[in-house]
Design a protein around this motif. Sequence first.
Motif, short mmCIF file in Angstrom:
data_model
loop_
_atom_site.label_atom_id
_atom_site.label_comp_id
_atom_site.label_asym_id
_atom_site.label_seq_id
_atom_site.Cartn_x
_atom_site.Cartn_y
_atom_site.Cartn_z
N ASP A 270 0.91 -1.11 -0.11
CA ASP A 270 0.16 -0.03 -0.11
C ASP A 270 0.87 1.24 -0.01
O ASP A 270 0.60 2.11 0.68
CB ASP A 270 -0.99 -0.05 1.23
CG ASP A 270 -2.10 1.06 1.09
OD1 ASP A 270 -2.20 1.49 0.02
OD2 ASP A 270 -2.57 1.53 2.18
N ASP A 272 2.45 4.92 -1.45
CA ASP A 272 1.86 6.07 -2.23
C ASP A 272 2.37 6.21 -3.45
O ASP A 272 3.87 6.12 -3.50
CB ASP A 272 1.85 7.20 -1.11
CG ASP A 272 0.97 7.02 -0.16
OD1 ASP A 272 -0.18 6.74 -0.24
OD2 ASP A 272 1.29 7.39 1.00
N ARG A 315 2.58 3.80 7.53
CA ARG A 315 1.10 4.73 7.34
C ARG A 315 0.94 5.60 8.51
O ARG A 315 -0.01 6.61 8.40
CB ARG A 315 0.27 3.65 7.30
CG ARG A 315 0.22 2.67 6.38
CD ARG A 315 0.38 3.02 4.89
NE ARG A 315 -0.42 4.03 4.60
CZ ARG A 315 -0.31 4.66 3.22
NH1 ARG A 315 1.07 4.45 2.60
NH2 ARG A 315 -1.07 5.58 3.03
N SER A 416 5.50 12.10 -5.39
CA SER A 416 4.87 11.80 -4.31
C SER A 416 3.66 12.92 -3.86
O SER A 416 4.13 14.10 -4.13
CB SER A 416 5.68 11.77 -2.95
OG SER A 416 5.00 11.74 -1.80
N ASP A 418 1.55 12.46 -1.09
CA ASP A 418 1.29 12.22 0.06
C ASP A 418 2.28 12.38 1.21
O ASP A 418 3.36 11.80 1.13
CB ASP A 418 0.50 10.81 0.34
CG ASP A 418 -0.10 10.52 1.51
OD1 ASP A 418 -0.12 11.46 2.51
OD2 ASP A 418 -0.35 9.25 2.09
N ARG A 420 2.01 11.48 4.28
CA ARG A 420 1.83 10.35 5.25
C ARG A 420 1.61 10.73 6.58
O ARG A 420 1.38 10.22 7.62
CB ARG A 420 3.21 9.53 5.10
CG ARG A 420 3.38 8.61 4.05
CD ARG A 420 4.52 7.64 4.19
NE ARG A 420 4.60 7.06 2.81
CZ ARG A 420 5.40 7.32 1.82
NH1 ARG A 420 6.06 8.61 2.32
NH2 ARG A 420 5.55 6.62 1.02
N ASP A 438 -9.30 10.54 1.43
CA ASP A 438 -8.22 9.74 2.47
C ASP A 438 -8.10 10.39 3.50
O ASP A 438 -7.80 11.47 3.63
CB ASP A 438 -7.01 9.48 1.74
CG ASP A 438 -5.98 8.37 2.56
OD1 ASP A 438 -5.04 8.04 1.93
OD2 ASP A 438 -6.31 8.27 3.65
N ARG A 441 -4.96 12.42 5.05
CA ARG A 441 -4.47 13.68 4.24
C ARG A 441 -5.07 14.68 5.03
O ARG A 441 -6.58 14.80 4.88
CB ARG A 441 -4.82 13.38 2.67
CG ARG A 441 -3.81 12.27 2.27
CD ARG A 441 -3.82 12.20 0.99
NE ARG A 441 -3.38 11.23 0.41
CZ ARG A 441 -3.07 10.67 -0.98
NH1 ARG A 441 -3.47 11.60 -1.73
NH2 ARG A 441 -2.45 9.47 -0.99
#
Length: 721
Positions: A270, A272, A315, A416, A418, A420, A438, A441
């Motif tokens: 998973d 990004d 994550r 990128s 995100d 995180r 999401d 974010r």
Amino acid sequence: MTTYPFSAVLGMEDMRLALLLNAVSPAIGGVLVRGEKGTAKSTAVRALAALLPPVRRVAGCRFGCDPAEPDPACPDGPHPTAATAEIRPARLVELPVGAAEDRVVGSLDLEKALGEGVRAFEPGLLAAAHRGVLYVDEVNLLHDHLVDLLLDAAAMGRSHVEREGVSVSHAARFLLVGTMNPEEGELRPQLLDRFGLTVEVGASRDPEVRVEVVRRRLAADADPAGFAARWADADAEIAGQVAAARRRLAGVRLPDAALRQIAEVCAAFDVDGMRADIVTARTALAHAAWHGRDRVTIDDVRVAARLALPHRSRRDPFDTPGLDEKRLDEALQRAQDAHPDDPDDDGPDDSGPNDSGPNGGGPGGGGPNGGGGPQDHATSEGEPVDHSGSGPAGPSAADGDAGPTDGPSGTDDARSTDDRGGHAQHGGREAPDGGDADPRRGRDGGADAQPVAVPRGGLTARLLTAPGVGDGVPGRRSRARTGRGRTTGARVPNGRVGALHLPATVRAAAPHQASRGRLTGPLRLRPDDVREAVREGREGNLVLFVVDASGSMGARQRMTAVKDAVLALLTDAYQRRDKVAVIAFRGADARTLLPATSSVLAASTRLTELPTGGRTPLAEGLLAAADLLRVERLRDPLRRPLVLVVTDGRATAGTRPLDRAAGAAAVLAATGAPCVVVDCETGPVRLNLARRLATQLHAPHHPLAALTHPPARDAGLPVAA
């Protein structure tokens, strides 16, 4: 000064392999080395300089242009087609964590500008690192404004300088290598994603390895030149192996089966964006080239995933770094099962030459001494050390150098999106998230709002800021006078000039031109005419959590809600680059669970393990907070504190507990530190003791729920009463 030989560093196979693969294929994007203090991280990286092949550059070019392909936009150009070439050693340039922005990107040459009236550019460290290695020790402590500069250069392979009337763009392609101790805080997520590979190192627990490490270190200290000479042949052999792997790299094939394996693994963890897939593919190609194969196998993919994915699969900032080997094998097996008849998918390739590496030793490479070095052990080591009587017996397959990088460091087609931890970014800059569904974010909330933090409990923290404008270290919480940000005025410099304010400098000099005899020509300036810009940005604070862990907090699962809320605040502190400290009070006294540190992971661990029960020594908790603030003011005087007292306001320990608590509150208030009282009282009957405590501390009072309400646009909560 003689550098410790790279081939003499004992153990740390993963780190050496990661550095080696970047030497073979600089497009991988660099290496981040994480590990405890005293594990020879810096020594091993600095040892690379002796292994880097020399670089050909245009004679006299300060920006290191390649004579075969000179940069058409080089500030020292344009260079003629048949420019004279010169050879210089490839550089390992160190970027200090406290470096000024001007030193990193370069700046206007003030001496020429003020003395000769001409605009001239003085190159910085990014120009010096072009086609070499840029090394940042303690990279997690690097100030945010310098992180932004690295992100831009890593994304574009160029450094753009727009300041003080100077507009310069030059190539800045380098291999980025960083080392860090996780105990001192985590790395900013945008920069973390820019490192191609990451490895964890630790000291060996094998006494024999530790003995050999110390023996080598003492030998190197006693006779640096002699020790280096004994390992010179091993270093030269490693450099030759890297050169051979580079030549093979262009002919290595990446079959569709391997591509599917890479995609399956990245999807399983998973990650990004697409950078993880690209970096894994490049690493697998380099690993195959290093082992002499002409195509990528499943073993290459497995090794590449172990190095490229651990820092991208986290994550949450409180997650432990690492990769689940079982999930990795399952993902690779799924890719094989999905295409069992694929002609390219036939498992490990045993037909290629040197399948165990140029010196043998398996996929990860052997020890630094090959098979016959002194007491070689395939473990991580404590401190690179040397043996006075033991010379090299051949390098391992995991030892190598990082040659000059002719491709952009970490430059991918994918970017990128995100952070995180709630920050969306593009090309190294934060940007509004635009309503991403999401929940990890955040959303941008205007000029003063910051993206909100989403911890594991699903709660988000409201922004708390210290009142006024500080002079603290760069961060993202409270207003401060910093080297970056919007210009708010000009002032006479006190010492070295920071950012020159040209209009103010001209205005200061203009009335004196006639008396200085100027009729024509450049403006006549004197040192006392110079004005520097005053800029306002954001600073990081010391966020001190004073947490009530008494029996009243443990009732009716109240402490669970408190821990979830404080975890949200800790996540917020992580994103805003704060220091944190935790004090808990219960029973008869207060304990400092965590002294002031940048590691919010440590704070999270201590808070999760916090026991509850007993009486409520509120006075002791407040006095402990005042004492910690006094010590921290001596250690870090520019960092402003922010005290969060998490309690229901009850005081039940000792004699006259409420009176003692009032006296302790007066002591804490006298420190001048801004405080916030977080009221944890629940139930239909309220005593409002926390509100009274807030009055005594001259602090605002907020219910626990108000700090974790997840607004779409968070303008923050006031701290000043």
